[in-house]
Scaffold this active site. Structure first.
Site, mmCIF file in Angstrom:
data_model
loop_
_atom_site.group_PDB
_atom_site.id
_atom_site.type_symbol
_atom_site.label_atom_id
_atom_site.label_comp_id
_atom_site.label_asym_id
_atom_site.label_seq_id
_atom_site.Cartn_x
_atom_site.Cartn_y
_atom_site.Cartn_z
ATOM 1 N N HIS A 1 19.313 -0.407 -12.031
ATOM 2 C CA HIS A 1 20.132 0.324 -11.518
ATOM 3 C C HIS A 1 21.177 0.277 -12.346
ATOM 4 O O HIS A 1 21.358 -0.874 -13.128
ATOM 5 C CB HIS A 1 20.661 -0.211 -10.219
ATOM 6 N N ASP B 1 22.716 -3.237 -12.033
ATOM 7 C CA ASP B 1 21.818 -4.366 -12.413
ATOM 8 C C ASP B 1 22.107 -4.770 -13.849
ATOM 9 O O ASP B 1 22.289 -6.184 -14.033
ATOM 10 C CB ASP B 1 20.385 -4.008 -12.211
HETATM 11 C C1 XLS Z 1 14.552 3.506 -3.287
HETATM 12 C C2 XLS Z 1 14.256 3.531 -4.600
HETATM 13 C C3 XLS Z 1 15.190 3.091 -5.677
HETATM 14 C C4 XLS Z 1 14.888 3.831 -6.795
HETATM 15 C C5 XLS Z 1 15.912 3.614 -8.055
HETATM 16 O O1 XLS Z 1 13.966 3.817 -2.465
HETATM 17 O O2 XLS Z 1 13.054 2.856 -4.827
HETATM 18 O O3 XLS Z 1 15.038 1.706 -5.807
HETATM 19 O O4 XLS Z 1 13.609 3.687 -7.187
HETATM 20 O O5 XLS Z 1 17.005 4.091 -7.758
#
Ligand code: XLS
Ligand code: MG
Length: 343
Positions: free
Chosen positions: A49, A52
């Site tokens: 993200h 992150d």
């Molecule tokens: C949520 C998602 C998220 C995405 C990335 O359900 O898994 O983590 O993969 O934004």
């Protein structure tokens, strides 16, 4: 054509175990410590993200964000790791309460777009052209709250602005039908691919399929993958598992339905997934019960299950499969698959 498989996950997959009903039960692990774990667990790719990579990015200017991201790139290099994608986190800030690109408030839509543009800057610094959009709050709790046609146009316009800004990037839409919203505007991979057609660069819009999200939409993840593969749009996956229609569980891959997992591995392998650099992402959560020392097992176990299912798929007697299909003996075919899975 066989696939080529290398594995990735996001730092959020090593977590403290908090859930909506209780607090953290494990200590936080520093980002750099997490990076040390990747190779040991059998992973080479890191999914991000935006925050992150650059925590507190809302408090920083464009140059500072780029400088922070550059430091993360160095850390990745030191650990021999590659950044797979960056995803703007558009669901935590108060300005995203009513959605990001589809918020009813112009100032909030502006924030969502600016944040997405900064995520592109971060991706550039981390050395990846992949932007993932999990459109978490692009939907409604009640239908009357937004105009669905207008909302889809707004999402497409945001995509267009991102594609214009980052001429080298490509966008992978991660569809999900619900949670946190009652209904989202891009619930399935067909919707995701269709969305790309509303931009003037559909060749730079593809998708990421998460197993659990397909299951929540009442679909079979391997068929969703097949649909995207037929369109040459399957640019990433988030493999995991899901026990029925409830909250998004992100269970260990194959932990609920081994045969459903087998079919995902099989379709990926049959269509040469990974040969163009696509990663096998595992978006799995450790159970809250796991003690600190074993709270990464969900990752290594998911990878191990993938590789074991790959072996099983490749060892299936192709001649037998073809003749059973030819005879339309699907009971026989089912038994062949089940026997191989039982071992
Ligand atoms: C949520 C998602 C998220 C995405 C990335 O359900 O898994 O983590 O993969 O934004
Ligand atoms: Mg995901």
């Amino acid at each position: 054509m066989k696939g080529t498989f290398r594995f990735s996950f996001g730092p959020w997959n090593i977590h403290e175990g908090a859930d909506p009903f209780g607090p953290a039960v494990r200590r936080s692990i520093a980002f750099n410590k997490k990076l040390e774990m990747y190779k040991k667990l059998g992973f080479d790719g890191v999914q991000f993200h935006d925050d992150d990579a650059v925590p507190c990015m809302n408090d920083l200017g464009q140059k500072q964000i780029a400088a922070e991201a550059k430091k993360v790139r160095k850390q990745l290099d030191e650990h021999g790791l590659t950044a797979e994608f960056v995803a703007p986190r558009l669901w935590e800030d108060p300005r995203t309460i009513d959605g990001g690109y589809t918020s009813n408030e112009p100032a909030c839509r502006k924030y969502a777009l600016e944040r997405s543009i900064r995520a592109i800057d971060i991706a550039n610094e981390l050395g990846t052209k992949n932007i993932v959009l999990w459109l978490a709050r692009e939907g409604t709790y009640i239908r009357e709250a937004k105009d669905s046609a207008e909302a889809v146009k707004r999402i497409a316009n945001a995509l267009q602005s991102m594609l214009d800004y980052g001429q080298k990037i490509r966008i992978m839409i991660e569809s999900k039908p619900n949670e946190p919203m009652d209904h989202t505007y891009i619930p399935t991979i067909g919707h995701a691919i269709g969305l790309g057609l509303l931009t003037d660069a559909p060749e730079r819009v593809g998708c990421l399929i998460e197993s659990a999200h397909a299951i929540l939409a009442g679909l079979d993840p391997s068929d969703e993958m097949g649909y995207a593969l037929a369109h040459k749009k399957l640019w990433s996956v988030h493999l995991n598992d899901q026990n029925g229609l409830k909250y998004d569980q992100d269970k260990t891959f194959g932990g609920v339905d081994l045969r459903r997992a087998f079919n995902q591995v099989r379709i990926l392998d049959k269509h040469g997934y990974g040969n163009n650099g696509e990663w096998v992402g595992l978006d799995v959560k450790a159970m809250r019960t796991q003690k600190a020392g074993v709270a990464t097992k969900h990752l290594s176990n998911s990878r191990e299950i993938f590789l074991r299912l790959l072996e099983i798929s490749r060892s299936l007697d192709d001649g037998k499969v073809i003749s059973l299909i030819k005879e339309r003996n699907y009971e026989g075919l089912e038994m062949l698959v089940l026997k191989n899975l039982i071992g």
